[in-house]
Enzyme design. Structure first.
Site, short mmCIF file in Angstrom:
data_model
loop_
_atom_site.label_atom_id
_atom_site.label_comp_id
_atom_site.label_asym_id
_atom_site.label_seq_id
_atom_site.Cartn_x
_atom_site.Cartn_y
_atom_site.Cartn_z
N GLU A 93 0.82 -1.21 0.00
CA GLU A 93 0.00 0.00 0.00
C GLU A 93 0.85 1.27 0.00
O GLU A 93 0.36 2.36 0.29
CB GLU A 93 -0.93 0.01 1.22
CG GLU A 93 -1.97 -1.08 1.23
CD GLU A 93 -3.10 -0.84 0.24
OE1 GLU A 93 -2.93 -0.03 -0.69
OE2 GLU A 93 -4.15 -1.47 0.41
N HIS A 111 -3.28 2.34 8.62
CA HIS A 111 -4.28 1.72 7.74
C HIS A 111 -4.65 0.37 8.33
O HIS A 111 -3.77 -0.44 8.62
CB HIS A 111 -3.72 1.55 6.34
CG HIS A 111 -4.51 0.62 5.47
ND1 HIS A 111 -5.88 0.75 5.30
CD2 HIS A 111 -4.14 -0.46 4.73
CE1 HIS A 111 -6.31 -0.21 4.48
NE2 HIS A 111 -5.27 -0.96 4.13
N HIS A 113 -7.87 -2.97 8.69
CA HIS A 113 -9.04 -3.66 8.14
C HIS A 113 -10.05 -3.89 9.26
O HIS A 113 -10.66 -4.96 9.35
CB HIS A 113 -8.62 -5.00 7.52
CG HIS A 113 -7.74 -4.87 6.32
ND1 HIS A 113 -7.24 -5.96 5.66
CD2 HIS A 113 -7.27 -3.78 5.66
CE1 HIS A 113 -6.49 -5.56 4.64
NE2 HIS A 113 -6.49 -4.24 4.62
N TYR A 132 -20.34 13.00 18.32
CA TYR A 132 -19.59 14.25 18.08
C TYR A 132 -18.10 14.04 17.84
O TYR A 132 -17.41 14.94 17.38
CB TYR A 132 -19.80 15.22 19.24
CG TYR A 132 -19.31 14.75 20.59
CD1 TYR A 132 -17.96 14.75 20.91
CD2 TYR A 132 -20.22 14.34 21.56
CE1 TYR A 132 -17.51 14.34 22.15
CE2 TYR A 132 -19.78 13.92 22.81
CZ TYR A 132 -18.43 13.93 23.10
OH TYR A 132 -18.00 13.52 24.34
N HIS A 173 -12.83 -2.48 2.20
CA HIS A 173 -11.39 -2.59 2.42
C HIS A 173 -11.01 -2.29 3.87
O HIS A 173 -10.48 -3.15 4.56
CB HIS A 173 -10.67 -1.65 1.46
CG HIS A 173 -9.18 -1.77 1.45
ND1 HIS A 173 -8.41 -1.40 0.37
CD2 HIS A 173 -8.30 -2.19 2.39
CE1 HIS A 173 -7.13 -1.62 0.64
NE2 HIS A 173 -7.04 -2.09 1.87
N TYR A 228 -8.84 20.94 24.34
CA TYR A 228 -9.00 19.77 25.21
C TYR A 228 -7.65 19.26 25.70
O TYR A 228 -6.65 19.31 24.98
CB TYR A 228 -9.72 18.67 24.44
CG TYR A 228 -9.96 17.40 25.24
CD1 TYR A 228 -10.98 17.35 26.19
CD2 TYR A 228 -9.16 16.29 25.05
CE1 TYR A 228 -11.20 16.19 26.92
CE2 TYR A 228 -9.38 15.12 25.77
CZ TYR A 228 -10.40 15.08 26.70
OH TYR A 228 -10.61 13.94 27.43
#
Length: 232
Positions: A93, A111, A113, A132, A173, A228
């Site tokens: 990838e 990334h 799955h 939110y 994917h 935050y």
């Protein structure tokens, strides 16, 4: 893409040696990759993780179980994809990772799955605003159209889905998120998977439809999130 399990390649170092900063980043990358397995976001060697150090991108290699990665396995490429560190073949990838680095200020990419997120990617074009925390990813999370893994087509779809966002779903994917560093990229992945699970759970109640937030409500939370946490 699932980086299929196989025999571990014979590693013979090529290119230059990793700098101390790159060595530290590699240790953090391996820890993050192992965490994706421990947290159930990937199975085996599926998914991939990368981190940028200057003009070098360190990436998980293809087909090597994460628990077998060692300090000497550091794998890195430049922004054109030319391998400059290590001898293990980078993730399949790589085009998607490099496209994101070239188009954004991302410092790290995760990334996966993840099951619930992948399920949602088959059902909608955009994750409904059920919580939110969508604001932590820049707003409504889009679903990039399907394209074969490792292709420039998938990279292009991903960039479009990421416009104004720090995460997206990849149809049939998985997920892709980026952040200033690995901790932020990973946290965004975890939040995205949790929101997908939440929406699937709420949507499964017979005869009821989940209440959704407006984009304005989510944007308002985004402003609050900027302050935050602890200062400094």
């Amino acid at each position: 893409m699932a980086e299929h399990r196989g025999e571990r390649p014979d590693v013979r170092r090529q290119g230059r040696r990793a700098s101390p900063e790159e060595a530290r980043a590699w240790t953090e990358l391996v820890a993050a990759a192992r965490r994706t397995v421990a947290d159930g976001l990937v199975v085996g060697t599926s998914g991939n993780v990368s981190v940028r150090v200057g003009d070098t991108v360190l990436v998980t290699p293809s087909g090597v179980p994460y628990d077998r990665l060692a300090p000497d396995d550091v794998t890195g490429v430049d922004l054109t994809g030319r391998q400059v560190l290590g001898a293990l073949v980078p993730t399949s990838e790589l085009p998607m990772h490099l496209a994101v680095y070239r188009a954004t200020d991302a410092g790290a990419i995760v990334h996966t799955h993840a099951v619930h997120a992948t399920a949602v990617s088959t059902l909608v074009d955009e994750l409904p605003l059920v919580h939110y925390m969508a604001s932590a990813l820049g707003g409504p999370v889009r679903v990039a159209p399907y394209a074969a893994y490792g292709t420039e087509e998938l990279a292009a779809h991903t960039l479009r889905a990421l416009e104004g966002r720090s995460g997206c779903l990849l149809r049939n994917h998985g997920t892709l998120t980026h952040g200033a560093g690995l901790d932020q990229a990973y946290d965004r992945t975890a939040q995205l998977e949790w929101m997908c699970r939440l929406w699937l759970t709420a949507s499964s109640v017979p005869g009821r439809t989940p209440a959704l937030l407006t984009e304005e409500q989510v944007a308002q939370v985004g402003e609050r999130l900027r302050g935050y946490g602890q200062p400094g």
